[in-house]
Design a protein around this motif. Structure first.
Motif, PDB file in Angstrom:
ATOM      1  N   UNK A 202       0.989  -1.199   0.198  1.00 33.72           N
ATOM      2  CA  UNK A 202      -0.133  -0.059   0.128  1.00 33.72           C
ATOM      3  C   UNK A 202       0.780   1.245  -0.004  1.00 33.72           C
ATOM      4  N   UNK A 203       0.506   2.126  -0.766  1.00 31.79           N
ATOM      5  CA  UNK A 203       1.244   3.413  -0.743  1.00 31.79           C
ATOM      6  C   UNK A 203       0.305   4.707  -0.451  1.00 31.79           C
ATOM      7  N   UNK A 204       0.728   5.282   0.430  1.00 25.37           N
ATOM      8  CA  UNK A 204       0.058   6.474   0.951  1.00 25.37           C
ATOM      9  C   UNK A 204      -0.247   7.629  -0.143  1.00 25.37           C
ATOM     10  N   UNK A 205      -1.552   8.060  -0.141  1.00 26.85           N
ATOM     11  CA  UNK A 205      -1.397   9.625  -0.753  1.00 26.85           C
ATOM     12  C   UNK A 205      -1.320  10.637  -0.151  1.00 26.85           C
ATOM     13  N   UNK A 206      -0.998  10.602   1.161  1.00 26.32           N
ATOM     14  CA  UNK A 206      -0.875  11.719   2.137  1.00 26.32           C
ATOM     15  C   UNK A 206       0.602  11.466   2.756  1.00 26.32           C
ATOM     16  N   UNK A 207       1.022  10.491   3.447  1.00 25.63           N
ATOM     17  CA  UNK A 207       2.314  10.467   3.880  1.00 25.63           C
ATOM     18  C   UNK A 207       3.571  10.552   3.280  1.00 25.63           C
ATOM     19  N   UNK A 208       4.685  11.432   3.884  1.00 26.41           N
ATOM     20  CA  UNK A 208       5.719  11.639   3.221  1.00 26.41           C
ATOM     21  C   UNK A 208       6.769  10.396   3.717  1.00 26.41           C
ATOM     22  N   UNK A 209       7.381   9.762   2.654  1.00 26.58           N
ATOM     23  CA  UNK A 209       8.559   8.791   3.205  1.00 26.58           C
ATOM     24  C   UNK A 209       9.816   9.101   2.633  1.00 26.58           C
ATOM     25  N   UNK A 210       9.849  10.563   2.105  1.00 28.40           N
ATOM     26  CA  UNK A 210      11.283  10.773   1.339  1.00 28.40           C
ATOM     27  C   UNK A 210      12.113  10.947   2.669  1.00 28.40           C
ATOM     28  N   UNK A 211      13.442  11.355   2.230  1.00 29.73           N
ATOM     29  CA  UNK A 211      14.521  11.752   3.066  1.00 29.73           C
ATOM     30  C   UNK A 211      14.057  13.202   3.774  1.00 29.73           C
ATOM     31  N   UNK A 212      14.631  13.481   4.794  1.00 29.98           N
ATOM     32  CA  UNK A 212      14.577  14.756   5.612  1.00 29.98           C
ATOM     33  C   UNK A 212      15.076  15.728   4.584  1.00 29.98           C
ATOM     34  N   UNK A 213      16.069  15.804   3.733  1.00 31.92           N
ATOM     35  CA  UNK A 213      16.585  16.890   2.888  1.00 31.92           C
ATOM     36  C   UNK A 213      15.374  16.954   1.713  1.00 31.92           C
ATOM     37  N   UNK A 214      14.815  16.178   1.311  1.00 29.29           N
ATOM     38  CA  UNK A 214      13.754  16.160   0.265  1.00 29.29           C
ATOM     39  C   UNK A 214      12.566  16.787   0.859  1.00 29.29           C
ATOM     40  N   UNK A 215      12.071  16.427   2.000  1.00 26.51           N
ATOM     41  CA  UNK A 215      11.016  16.864   2.643  1.00 26.51           C
ATOM     42  C   UNK A 215      11.322  18.624   2.962  1.00 26.51           C
ATOM     43  N   UNK A 216      12.496  18.693   3.269  1.00 22.65           N
ATOM     44  CA  UNK A 216      12.849  20.102   3.878  1.00 22.65           C
ATOM     45  C   UNK A 216      12.685  20.834   2.321  1.00 22.65           C
ATOM     46  N   UNK A 217      13.169  20.478   1.556  1.00 26.78           N
ATOM     47  CA  UNK A 217      13.376  21.182   0.089  1.00 26.78           C
ATOM     48  C   UNK A 217      12.090  21.533  -0.531  1.00 26.78           C
ATOM     49  N   UNK A 218      11.018  20.348  -0.283  1.00 25.86           N
ATOM     50  CA  UNK A 218       9.804  20.440  -0.815  1.00 25.86           C
ATOM     51  C   UNK A 218       8.781  21.694   0.310  1.00 25.86           C
ATOM     52  N   UNK A 219       9.190  22.196   1.181  1.00 24.96           N
ATOM     53  CA  UNK A 219       8.431  23.109   1.893  1.00 24.96           C
ATOM     54  C   UNK A 219       8.141  22.562   3.390  1.00 24.96           C
ATOM     55  N   UNK A 220       8.676  21.783   3.809  1.00 31.07           N
ATOM     56  CA  UNK A 220       8.439  21.098   5.178  1.00 31.07           C
ATOM     57  C   UNK A 220       7.046  20.854   5.605  1.00 31.07           C
ATOM     58  N   UNK A 221       6.237  20.272   4.754  1.00 26.04           N
ATOM     59  CA  UNK A 221       4.823  20.385   4.673  1.00 26.04           C
ATOM     60  C   UNK A 221       4.344  19.243   5.831  1.00 26.04           C
ATOM     61  N   UNK A 222       3.335  19.480   6.320  1.00 25.08           N
ATOM     62  CA  UNK A 222       2.653  18.475   7.296  1.00 25.08           C
ATOM     63  C   UNK A 222       1.637  17.639   6.538  1.00 25.08           C
ATOM     64  N   UNK A 223       1.343  16.632   7.235  1.00 25.39           N
ATOM     65  CA  UNK A 223       0.254  15.729   6.658  1.00 25.39           C
ATOM     66  C   UNK A 223      -1.055  16.312   6.439  1.00 25.39           C
ATOM     67  N   UNK A 224      -1.582  17.506   7.158  1.00 25.97           N
ATOM     68  CA  UNK A 224      -2.681  18.167   7.130  1.00 25.97           C
ATOM     69  C   UNK A 224      -2.630  19.240   5.717  1.00 25.97           C
ATOM     70  N   UNK A 225      -1.306  19.655   5.716  1.00 23.77           N
ATOM     71  CA  UNK A 225      -0.931  20.591   4.471  1.00 23.77           C
ATOM     72  C   UNK A 225      -0.991  19.723   3.106  1.00 23.77           C
TER      73      UNK A 225
END
Length: 524
Positions: A459-482
């Motif tokens: 199963x692959x979530x349409x909401x969860x972020x499973x990328x690296x910290x660096x990628x998450x940070x580069x993409x705006x540090x978005x939370x699940x609700x965002x």
């Protein structure tokens, strides 16, 4: 289904939905997350329900419920017809309180179907209620919304329509639901017309009817005759409707009136004791189950007095309360035990079962909302629930329909659907060729079996972020609700209504207009 249905046998998702059935969208659906427009069918569970009561315990609760029915009784208030029906059936009617001879309700319920199909205007969206099926429907009833800008405010009819649109787009929502929010900008005596019309025209999934007055139930049935055709409605179940007991042990004239309308027209009712344990039932699980069973037996049997064979569902909504403040609490162990036990009692009665959803008391989409909703949803699915109301969007103890949480819950529903599929024991599922190919000491990443299955294996979530910290940070540090908020906006921006026959749409709009013109506005 005949010419009365606008999209007989078609997907009805518009140009975008049809174009996305192949390629990347199809792969997303197979993984479990889904893409908007690429719908999942209702769940056919391949896992056994989890049971908490043995035969001795079930028999004890059933005996106690029979004693409640016979010795204490159930009140049927302000409905002389209901009381007369019970008297004619052999019950002991004292004023408005009905005492039931042992076995009377169970005997009446022998005519109720153990499962049935609720037809949708798109036949591919029709759902089975009962048996091994689970159907997810959205939140029901909140007067407030938390909108896409983060504001908590009274709901409007446009909020209602947008929630219907989201439910239509969501692959893991099988049912359009009912009062997904209460649009307070429309007069009380007219809003049911706009709500039912929205379900009929903005979605082609099955939906629920109005229960706030018998005449509003009649309007719902009449609108269904326009949508489906009179003969089709007479011969099929096209509506399912929520009839709440006024616990403890009371059915009022509003609910009884709506129940009679739907039962007489062979439409389904969900007889649901609305329980806040400690206030509306005993504080114990066994005591609550006893009262729930007694109330359901009386209410469900009543539908069979009105029309033998009318579809009826064993419902329960059970929450605990804070014994300090009296506020309802969710995601706690005791309501889960009630759900498990009530599901067992429903199966012994041979009735479909409704409970649960994604319930929480949190005021926003935070960790409390996630934990409480996950706990409620897990027990709902594992109990073997057939119809799940409040599957997505519930916030603040049911006072708020949240757009962000709606999308987050949709993701969890799709995950639950994957769980309910159980273990694949096909030749591919056994994976013996992979084990042989890899052998000791190597890895499976590059083997043929992994390459053939990697797109659909997990199963692959349409909401969860499973990328690296660096990628998450580069993409705006978005939370699940965002991330959920952004997805909701995209779904609404790209929404296309399912096609409907113009003549049917015109007939529905004309009916609504004439009914509105026939009465003055009322806001109470």
């Amino acid at each position: 289904m005949g010419e009365n249905l606008a999209v007989d046998g078609q997907a009805g998702t518009g140009r975008r939905g049809r174009s996305e059935r192949g390629g990347a969208s199809a792969r997303r659906v197979a993984r479990g997350g889904g893409g908007p427009g690429a719908q999942q069918t209702y769940i056919r569970r391949r896992i056994k329900p989890y049971e908490v009561l043995d035969e001795e315990s079930l028999s004890l609760i059933e005996t106690n419920a029979d004693r409640v029915l016979e010795e204490i009784g159930i009140e049927f208030r302000d409905d002389a017809e209901a009381l007369q029906l019970w008297k004619d059936a052999g019950a002991d009617v004292r004023g408005e309180r009905v005492h039931f001879p042992k076995g009377l309700c169970r005997e009446l319920l022998k005519t109720a179907p153990s499962q049935f199909i609720q037809q949708a205007r798109n036949s591919e969206r029709s759902v089975q209620i009962g048996g091994d099926a689970t159907v997810f429907a959205p939140v029901y009833g909140p007067p407030f919304v938390r909108d896409l800008d983060g504001n908590r405010r009274y709901a409007t009819i446009e909020d209602f329509r947008n929630l219907v649109r989201l439910a239509y787009r969501a692959p893991s929502i099988h049912h359009s639901g009912g009062t997904v929010c209460e649009p307070v900008d429309v007069p009380v005596n007219k809003r049911h017309l706009d709500m039912v019309l929205a379900h009929m025209t903005l979605s082609d999934k099955p939906f629920m009817g109005s229960v706030t007055a018998p005449e509003r139930a009649e309007d719902t049935v009449e609108m269904c005759r326009i949508l489906f055709g009179e003969k089709f409605v007479d011969e099929n179940t096209v509506l399912i409707n929520l009839i709440n007991a006024n616990s403890p042990m009371v059915f009022d004239e509003t609910m009884l009136g709506a129940a009679k309308v739907y039962a007489r027209n062979n439409q389904a009712t969900i007889i649901t004791p609305f329980i806040l344990a400690g206030a509306m039932s005993p504080v114990t699980v066994a005591g609550t189950l006893t009262q729930v069973l007694a109330e359901v037996l009386a209410g469900a049997a009543f539908t069979q007095l009105v029309r033998p064979g009318a579809p009826v569902v064993f419902g329960t909504f059970a929450s605990s309360i804070s014994m300090q403040s009296g506020a309802p609490t969710f995601g706690t162990p005791e309501p889960a035990l009630v759900s498990y036990g009530a599901a067992q009692l429903a199966r012994r009665l041979g009735l479909p079962f409704r409970t649960g959803g994604s319930l929480c008391a949190s005021k926003t989409t935070d960790a409390q909302a996630a934990y409480e909703s996950a706990n409620t949803l897990n027990s709902t699915v594992l109990a073997g629930t057939n119809f799940v109301l409040h599957g997505a969007g519930w916030l603040e103890g049911g006072l708020v329909s949240s757009f962000d949480k709606f999308i987050m819950d949709v993701d969890q529903l799709a995950m639950s659907q994957k769980l309910a599929e159980g273990v694949d024991l096909s030749e591919n599922g056994q994976a013996m060729d992979a084990i042989r190919e890899v052998g000791p000491g190597s890895h499976y990443l590059g083997c043929s079996h992994t390459q053939a299955n990697f797109q659909t294996a997990f199963y692959r979530s349409i909401i969860a972020d499973n990328n690296s910290f660096e990628q998450w940070q580069a993409e705006g540090e978005k939370t699940a609700p965002q991330r959920a908020n952004e997805l909701a906006r995209r779904w609404l921006e790209s929404y296309e209504a399912p096609p409907i026959d113009p003549g049917i749409a015109e007939g529905l709009e004309d009916f609504v207009a004439r009914k509105k013109e026939s009465m003055p506005d009322a806001f109470t």
